[in-house]
Design a protein around this motif. Structure first.
Motif, short mmCIF file in Angstrom:
data_model
loop_
_atom_site.label_atom_id
_atom_site.label_comp_id
_atom_site.label_asym_id
_atom_site.label_seq_id
_atom_site.Cartn_x
_atom_site.Cartn_y
_atom_site.Cartn_z
N SER A 45 5.10 -9.59 12.79
CA SER A 45 4.40 -10.70 13.44
C SER A 45 3.72 -11.57 12.39
N GLN A 46 3.28 -10.93 11.30
CA GLN A 46 2.69 -11.71 10.21
C GLN A 46 3.75 -12.63 9.60
N ASP B 255 18.82 -3.58 4.00
CA ASP B 255 17.98 -2.39 3.79
C ASP B 255 17.41 -1.89 5.11
N HIS B 256 16.91 -2.85 5.89
CA HIS B 256 16.27 -2.49 7.14
C HIS B 256 17.28 -1.88 8.11
N ASN B 257 18.47 -2.51 8.19
CA ASN B 257 19.49 -1.96 9.08
C ASN B 257 19.91 -0.58 8.65
N ARG B 258 20.00 -0.41 7.33
CA ARG B 258 20.41 0.90 6.82
C ARG B 258 19.37 1.95 7.19
N ALA B 259 18.10 1.61 7.00
CA ALA B 259 17.04 2.56 7.32
C ALA B 259 17.10 2.95 8.79
N LEU B 260 17.30 1.95 9.65
CA LEU B 260 17.34 2.25 11.08
C LEU B 260 18.57 3.08 11.44
N ALA B 261 19.69 2.78 10.78
CA ALA B 261 20.91 3.55 11.07
C ALA B 261 20.72 5.01 10.67
N SER C 148 12.61 -6.91 14.07
CA SER C 148 11.73 -6.18 14.98
C SER C 148 12.49 -5.80 16.25
N ARG C 149 13.46 -6.62 16.62
CA ARG C 149 14.25 -6.24 17.79
C ARG C 149 15.08 -5.00 17.51
#
Lengths: 130, 130
Positions: free
Chosen positions: B5-6, A107-113, B121-122
């Protein structure tokens, strides 16, 4: 002005959501052997996110849950999961948490992409394609 | 960012707690043949700050297992009584090994979560690099 582009807003929302969810997941994994601990998770992103009055924002289901300063945006309250408890009353399943970690990462990678390629489009539109 | 960080500090608290548990396991194992030794057990509990849950975990107070000590028959042993028996320890190797396994498994899960939070985070910072 870019704040109002819905796609950026959506991507930002999903990235903040995955960050918060990762933190809830970290709690579960850290407490995988704590007697009586009940596993938590955030509600689905589609539930946490809604369109209201033309603007989109993340819904806060209970006032006072989010401490304010340490969160980027108000997010949904973690809910208890309905899982089988072991003899000590703990409901965390490490396997379950790790598969969810994979979901969170994608999910996070998709959002960043989505976010970065939208920025590319904006750059191209102002004549500074990379 | 605060979420990551949490998440990292929660996962780190989980690793520290599991490592401490492993320490007690090794104390028990090395004292398996000490006469009169009672195995040390500890439990996990959530860390509260000013009554609020932080999601972190810590080991609880150490307790001595009150299970009956094993009676070992060895009339030549200096501590043997008139009937030839003396009190051994109440450490059960199989239980300790199982405990060590569980500690290792939970430690690895925490490490995975830690690593994933770091990578997420990276990736977020990568957006700034472009």
């Amino acid at each position: 002005m870019f704040d109002r582009l819905e796609i950026l807003q959506l991507a930002r929302g999903l990235s903040a959501y995955s960050g918060a969810r990762q933190s809830v997941l970290a709690e579960n994994v850290a407490n995988a052997n704590t007697p009586g601990y009940r596993a938590r998770d955030l509600p689905e992103f589609s539930e946490a996110y809604r369109t209201s009055t033309g603007m989109v924002d993340l819904r806060q289901t209970r006032a006072g849950h989010v401490s304010g300063e340490d969160q980027l945006s108000p997010l949904a309250t973690p809910v208890f999961e309905d899982l089988q408890a072991d003899p000590t009353g703990n409901t965390v399943s490490v396997e379950h948490e790790l598969t969810r970690a994979a979901d969170i990462r994608s999910d996070h990678n998709r959002a960043l992409a989505v976010y970065s390629s939208s920025l590319d489009i904006i750059r191209a539109a102002i004549g500074r394609a990379r | 960012m605060t979420d990551f960080s949490q998440a990292r500090s929660i996962a780190a608290s989980g690793m520290a707690a599991q490592a401490e548990r492993l320490r007690f396991v090794s104390e028990n194992l090395s004292n398996a043949d000490t006469p009169g030794y009672r195995r040390k057990v500890t439990s996990f509990e959530e860390v509260l700050e000013a009554g609020m849950r932080t999601g972190k975990v810590q080991t609880g107070p150490v307790e001595l297992d009150q299970k009956a000590l094993e009676r070992v028959y060895d009339p030549s042993h200096p501590m043997a009584g008139a009937d030839g028996y003396y009190d051994g320890s109440n450490v059960n190797m199989v239980v300790e090994i199982a405990d060590a396994r569980e500690a290792q498994r939970s430690y690895e899960a925490n490490l995975r979560v830690f690593d994933q939070a770091r990578q997420m985070s990276r990736n977020l910072f990568e957006l700034l690099r472009r």
